[in-house]
Write a protein that holds these residues in place. Sequence first.
Motif, PDB file in Angstrom:
ATOM      1  N   GLY A 599       0.656  -1.347   0.084  1.00 51.11           N
ATOM      2  CA  GLY A 599      -0.287  -0.111  -0.426  1.00 51.11           C
ATOM      3  C   GLY A 599       0.727   0.904  -0.383  1.00 51.11           C
ATOM      4  O   GLY A 599       0.416   2.318  -0.696  1.00 51.11           O
ATOM      5  N   THR A 600       2.336   1.241   0.652  1.00 52.75           N
ATOM      6  CA  THR A 600       2.899   2.179   0.617  1.00 52.75           C
ATOM      7  C   THR A 600       3.909   2.477  -0.331  1.00 52.75           C
ATOM      8  O   THR A 600       3.193   4.029  -1.110  1.00 52.75           O
ATOM      9  N   TYR A 601       4.243   1.246  -1.204  1.00 53.73           N
ATOM     10  CA  TYR A 601       4.433   2.029  -2.499  1.00 53.73           C
ATOM     11  C   TYR A 601       3.322   1.889  -3.537  1.00 53.73           C
ATOM     12  O   TYR A 601       3.901   3.292  -4.606  1.00 53.73           O
ATOM     13  N   SER A 602       2.487   1.987  -3.133  1.00 55.07           N
ATOM     14  CA  SER A 602       1.620   2.400  -4.586  1.00 55.07           C
ATOM     15  C   SER A 602       1.018   3.969  -4.341  1.00 55.07           C
ATOM     16  O   SER A 602       0.649   4.606  -4.811  1.00 55.07           O
ATOM     17  N   GLY A 603       1.082   4.494  -2.812  1.00 56.78           N
ATOM     18  CA  GLY A 603       0.559   5.757  -1.870  1.00 56.78           C
ATOM     19  C   GLY A 603       1.838   6.321  -2.865  1.00 56.78           C
ATOM     20  O   GLY A 603       1.685   7.798  -2.719  1.00 56.78           O
ATOM     21  N   LEU A 616      12.004   1.679  -5.561  1.00 53.53           N
ATOM     22  CA  LEU A 616      11.372   0.275  -5.172  1.00 53.53           C
ATOM     23  C   LEU A 616      10.277  -0.733  -4.616  1.00 53.53           C
ATOM     24  O   LEU A 616      10.423  -0.012  -3.451  1.00 53.53           O
ATOM     25  N   LEU A 617      10.022  -1.642  -4.898  1.00 48.77           N
ATOM     26  CA  LEU A 617       9.423  -3.059  -3.427  1.00 48.77           C
ATOM     27  C   LEU A 617       9.823  -4.032  -3.268  1.00 48.77           C
ATOM     28  O   LEU A 617      10.953  -4.563  -4.815  1.00 48.77           O
ATOM     29  N   LEU A 618       9.771  -4.585  -2.096  1.00 48.63           N
ATOM     30  CA  LEU A 618      11.030  -5.175  -1.788  1.00 48.63           C
ATOM     31  C   LEU A 618      10.050  -6.090  -0.807  1.00 48.63           C
ATOM     32  O   LEU A 618      10.106  -5.072   0.654  1.00 48.63           O
ATOM     33  N   HIS A 619       9.806  -7.248  -0.565  1.00 47.45           N
ATOM     34  CA  HIS A 619       8.742  -7.704   0.752  1.00 47.45           C
ATOM     35  C   HIS A 619       9.065  -9.317  -0.387  1.00 47.45           C
ATOM     36  O   HIS A 619       9.340 -10.066  -1.417  1.00 47.45           O
ATOM     37  N   SER A 620       8.019 -10.625   0.984  1.00 46.11           N
ATOM     38  CA  SER A 620       8.964 -11.590   1.032  1.00 46.11           C
ATOM     39  C   SER A 620       8.105 -12.857   0.018  1.00 46.11           C
ATOM     40  O   SER A 620       8.365 -13.713   0.416  1.00 46.11           O
ATOM     41  N   ARG A 621       6.485 -12.313  -0.440  1.00 44.90           N
ATOM     42  CA  ARG A 621       6.179 -12.180  -1.437  1.00 44.90           C
ATOM     43  C   ARG A 621       6.416 -12.793  -2.146  1.00 44.90           C
ATOM     44  O   ARG A 621       5.302 -12.821  -2.801  1.00 44.90           O
ATOM     45  N   PHE A 622       7.153 -12.026  -2.909  1.00 45.59           N
ATOM     46  CA  PHE A 622       7.574 -12.186  -4.326  1.00 45.59           C
ATOM     47  C   PHE A 622       7.816 -13.531  -4.696  1.00 45.59           C
ATOM     48  O   PHE A 622       7.792 -14.440  -4.187  1.00 45.59           O
ATOM     49  N   PRO A 623       7.037 -14.227  -5.699  1.00 42.02           N
ATOM     50  CA  PRO A 623       7.399 -14.539  -6.500  1.00 42.02           C
ATOM     51  C   PRO A 623       9.189 -15.263  -6.635  1.00 42.02           C
ATOM     52  O   PRO A 623       9.497 -14.524  -6.789  1.00 42.02           O
ATOM     53  N   ALA A 624       9.480 -16.673  -6.190  1.00 41.81           N
ATOM     54  CA  ALA A 624      10.695 -16.835  -5.397  1.00 41.81           C
ATOM     55  C   ALA A 624      11.959 -15.840  -6.837  1.00 41.81           C
ATOM     56  O   ALA A 624      12.624 -15.345  -6.649  1.00 41.81           O
ATOM     57  N   ARG A 625      11.815 -16.867  -8.269  1.00 44.70           N
ATOM     58  CA  ARG A 625      12.274 -15.748  -9.129  1.00 44.70           C
ATOM     59  C   ARG A 625      12.617 -14.214  -8.733  1.00 44.70           C
ATOM     60  O   ARG A 625      13.353 -12.820  -9.536  1.00 44.70           O
ATOM     61  N   GLN A 626      11.134 -14.023  -9.566  1.00 43.63           N
ATOM     62  CA  GLN A 626      11.361 -12.624  -8.867  1.00 43.63           C
ATOM     63  C   GLN A 626      11.656 -11.555  -7.204  1.00 43.63           C
ATOM     64  O   GLN A 626      12.575  -9.913  -7.863  1.00 43.63           O
ATOM     65  N   ARG A 627      11.350 -12.204  -6.814  1.00 43.84           N
ATOM     66  CA  ARG A 627      12.162 -11.899  -5.312  1.00 43.84           C
ATOM     67  C   ARG A 627      13.759 -12.341  -5.602  1.00 43.84           C
ATOM     68  O   ARG A 627      14.407 -10.460  -5.146  1.00 43.84           O
ATOM     69  N   GLU A 628      14.240 -12.755  -6.309  1.00 41.93           N
ATOM     70  CA  GLU A 628      15.609 -13.006  -6.004  1.00 41.93           C
ATOM     71  C   GLU A 628      16.399 -12.103  -7.119  1.00 41.93           C
ATOM     72  O   GLU A 628      17.258 -10.951  -6.806  1.00 41.93           O
ATOM     73  N   ARG A 629      15.216 -11.079  -8.049  1.00 41.52           N
ATOM     74  CA  ARG A 629      16.160 -10.407  -9.310  1.00 41.52           C
ATOM     75  C   ARG A 629      15.755  -8.845  -8.494  1.00 41.52           C
ATOM     76  O   ARG A 629      17.233  -8.509  -9.038  1.00 41.52           O
ATOM     77  N   VAL A 654      14.331   5.654  -3.315  1.00 41.10           N
ATOM     78  CA  VAL A 654      13.869   5.304  -2.171  1.00 41.10           C
ATOM     79  C   VAL A 654      13.588   3.566  -2.387  1.00 41.10           C
ATOM     80  O   VAL A 654      12.695   3.212  -3.819  1.00 41.10           O
ATOM     81  N   LEU A 655      13.493   2.786  -1.117  1.00 37.49           N
ATOM     82  CA  LEU A 655      13.062   1.310  -0.826  1.00 37.49           C
ATOM     83  C   LEU A 655      12.115   1.074  -0.447  1.00 37.49           C
ATOM     84  O   LEU A 655      12.413   1.692   0.978  1.00 37.49           O
ATOM     85  N   VAL A 656      10.937   0.809  -0.689  1.00 39.35           N
ATOM     86  CA  VAL A 656       9.902   0.221  -0.039  1.00 39.35           C
ATOM     87  C   VAL A 656      10.063  -1.190   0.903  1.00 39.35           C
ATOM     88  O   VAL A 656      10.111  -1.995   0.039  1.00 39.35           O
ATOM     89  N   ALA A 657      10.127  -1.250   1.838  1.00 38.46           N
ATOM     90  CA  ALA A 657      10.116  -2.411   1.757  1.00 38.46           C
ATOM     91  C   ALA A 657      10.079  -3.221   3.512  1.00 38.46           C
ATOM     92  O   ALA A 657       9.307  -2.604   4.380  1.00 38.46           O
ATOM     93  N   THR A 658       9.394  -4.814   3.862  1.00 38.27           N
ATOM     94  CA  THR A 658       9.115  -5.144   5.081  1.00 38.27           C
ATOM     95  C   THR A 658      10.793  -5.415   5.689  1.00 38.27           C
ATOM     96  O   THR A 658      11.811  -5.059   5.653  1.00 38.27           O
ATOM     97  N   GLN A 659      10.558  -6.415   6.783  1.00 38.71           N
ATOM     98  CA  GLN A 659      12.174  -7.319   7.429  1.00 38.71           C
ATOM     99  C   GLN A 659      13.299  -7.833   7.081  1.00 38.71           C
ATOM    100  O   GLN A 659      13.689  -7.785   7.180  1.00 38.71           O
ATOM    101  N   VAL A 660      12.623  -7.756   5.460  1.00 31.90           N
ATOM    102  CA  VAL A 660      13.843  -8.894   4.961  1.00 31.90           C
ATOM    103  C   VAL A 660      14.770  -7.895   4.668  1.00 31.90           C
ATOM    104  O   VAL A 660      15.909  -8.288   4.295  1.00 31.90           O
ATOM    105  N   VAL A 661      15.331  -7.257   4.955  1.00 29.33           N
ATOM    106  CA  VAL A 661      16.283  -5.785   5.094  1.00 29.33           C
ATOM    107  C   VAL A 661      17.298  -5.714   5.746  1.00 29.33           C
ATOM    108  O   VAL A 661      18.078  -5.298   6.269  1.00 29.33           O
ATOM    109  N   GLU A 662      16.556  -6.425   6.735  1.00 33.07           N
ATOM    110  CA  GLU A 662      17.285  -5.648   8.449  1.00 33.07           C
ATOM    111  C   GLU A 662      18.053  -6.711   8.405  1.00 33.07           C
ATOM    112  O   GLU A 662      18.982  -5.942   9.582  1.00 33.07           O
TER     113      GLU A 662
END
Length: 897
Positions: A599-603, A616-629, A654-662
């Motif tokens: 939602g933040t990315y869209s906003g 950019l947007l990065l989170h854990s629920r991207f398909p594996a191939r897309q998340r890797e890219r 600006v990178l919008v992400a979840t805890q995956v970058v923690e």
Amino acid sequence: MKWLSCSAVLSGVVASVRRHVGRTRGRSLVVGPEAVVDLRLWGKERGLGGARYPLACHGLDAAAAVRALWHGFVAPGMRERLATAVGVPESEACALFEFWAALHDIGKASPSFACQLEMPEEFPPDVPEVRLRHDVAAHLWLPSGLERIGYARKRATSVGRRVAQLLGGHHGTFHAFEGRNLRPESLPELGLGRAPVWEAERTALVELLAGVLAPPSPARLPPIDAAVLAGLVVLADWLVSQTGFVRSQLPRVPQVGDVSSLRTFFDGSLEPVRALVEQAGLSRTHLRDGAFAEEFPRFPPNALQASIARELPGLVTGPGLLMVAAPMGFGKTETALHAARLMGQAAGTSGLFVALPTMATADQMFSRVARYLSRRGEGETSQALLHGMAWLSPVEEILAGARAAEGISSDEESRVSFAEWLRGAKRGLLAGIGVGTIDQALLAVLPVRHNALRMFSLAGKTVVIDEVHAFDTYMRGLLKDLLSWLGELGVPVVLLSATLPRVVADELVTAYTGQPAAADAAVPYPGWLYVERGGTPELQPVQYPDDRRRPVEVKLRGVAQDAEKQVDRVPVLREVLAPVAEDGGCAAVICTTVAHAQGTYSGLREWVRHHGVQLLLLHSRFPARQRERITQQVLGLFGKPGDATHGNRPLRTVLVATQVVEQSLDLDLDLVVSDLAPIELLLQRAGRLQRHPDWDVHRPAWADPARGGNRRLVVLTAPDQDVRKIPGVWSYIYPLASLVRAHSLIKLHEHAPIRIPEDVQDLVDRGSSGILPNFDDELLCGFAEAEHQRAAGCMVEAQTAKRFSIGTSSELRNLAGLSAKQIDEERATTRFNADSERVLPYFLRRDGEIRLGGPDGEPLPVPTCDRLTREQAVAIMRHSIPYRAPSFAAATTDTCS
């Protein structure tokens, strides 16, 4: 049906072995030359084209595997320990363990097993109504069988019973003794055969194997060492049970099962089995000696690394625990690898397992360790990536890339690979070097099948556990039990953390050493602690470089909530990200949930278009191939210069992400905006701020210390900064009391920046509590009930860990305790309330065709012969996403359009 071995003389000689001929003479068991076993008793037949492989031959193959493993795989320190544990010289211990391994399938000399196929009339099929599994049969019979060759049997802790449990557990489940099962006269009624021939053949087999292998007599067998030996037996059995190997052995089967013939067979099996072990990738790992600068020549050691390299060698006399506490980006990984080599050499280990909290961190670490091993390894070794999705990773390509990056040609002495055999279920942890999630190690202390094999796999290694602060109470409960086992087994352990509360550090030290941590033994920050069992902790503070002592400016900003109490970050983000839009810079916005990140990315998309900002947007629920890219793209933008993934640092991003970058990614940012979270996690996120200040990168004036700028952390908190209005979803993910504490601590520093490292330990200790409630009025602001709920939640997690775990090493009384509460590995959880599924989003076109990745994506692979190829399975799984199981179960649709 083809008979492998049959001799007309056998029926005449079987009677001659009815008497007991094996006795203890000195320290060895000796059997007369007249002992004979009937080779028509079979041990293997599946996949042999109608042939049967004699039970005695399979037992001797397992003995040969133990010998090959003992001399080429089992670590020197573990060999010494096991020999001491059974009270025999190390030079003789191998023969004893060979003998035990040779007996593992003796339960197959029973009607329940043997009469599954047609047997000669000498072996009556007096099978009970409920067939007795052969592992249980071995468990029941061996106490009396071993008694006949001198093993004491009168006490519940006798060696005979321990060996029986050890061998009865070779299929991964250990069994308990019941009263009637201890009486030899009850055994026929339990399914071991009423006809005397069954008892005679089992007795003859024990005596004959003792005659071939000449084992010494054990003085004792402690339960923890029996568990490790069970893992060795399982491994030996798995190796020699491979159909291809058994087929190759068929032409060598003797015609008569006497001592002389089977000794010849055993001697002839030694070389093929040694080659089998080598082919499986099972060998000791050897690392070259050298100073820290030789191991990591690309940069001079920093204060932490120099301190470890200088002081640790004089402290290490055997197995021990090293705990390193230092700020983010202070070279803890290189420190751990150097220390692990020093500690492993002192303890006699010959491998390494690096455990991390997530799959993403494991993937990143695998490449780093591969480069280190390519540079410092000697001879042949294996390296495995271990987590639930590791099979999707191109491991061989990564290993080859590591060699190329280090300038190592294919014809040099060092060889690193991931052998095909090690890729089988439950085998990867046996690799010389393993990198994976902490779950792989924690399964050793859960009552799953073959947990003893996992413990054996760890017992000869040095274990490095990174990001210890990331473990919740439940995981720490399991970790403490694991540390108790590793400490008792003499396994060196390195624990790494950037934000570890003192109360947690004390618990972990106590678990490993088996004694309470001293009151003055707190790990200095930054610095390290080293302790050996029974020893006094050594503390070494480290001077943090002045050029890295830049403070972090922190601000609290309240977010808006709509009528439905949905968080709206965008108005605040437009304001706090304005410096990026105006003057440039790199920023990250870290949200609590995937939905919030989306939602933040869209906003923000419309705002960034007007200001020329890359989003950019990065989170854990991207398909594996897309998340890797996307991950590789993020590393290229914000990663370490000189890495293969690094490109040019962007001007405005600006990178919008979840805890995956923690924890997962080594990023360098100028501004971090984070949802309110526990203070240790906020500090972790702040660790991404100018993580490597010595990099030659352009920074805007507002972030450049040389021009009066500073690192900035903005914490999004409750509307109007009123903690009574903290969004419910935040307090669902994290305890409300922890969020209130974090809010109060950040507020205290709004007018006095957080100094790193000076303020870190105090903030972590004040913001984190143990299991018992801690009412700090200054921080909790009247939220006593929330603190009660937090403490209650911790108690539930701690008790759950205690209920599921096999317990500490000191609590083990007999091996049945390892399987008393056995659960399927697929249902075992190493994370509290975190069960998940992988789901496959797909697109159903109007023409009825199913596509992956989008309406115009690749077609769903169609299996041939009702079976997907590996390539097809990989293609499908790369489009899958992780999904919380409760949410998945409640989903009402299963298609995307």
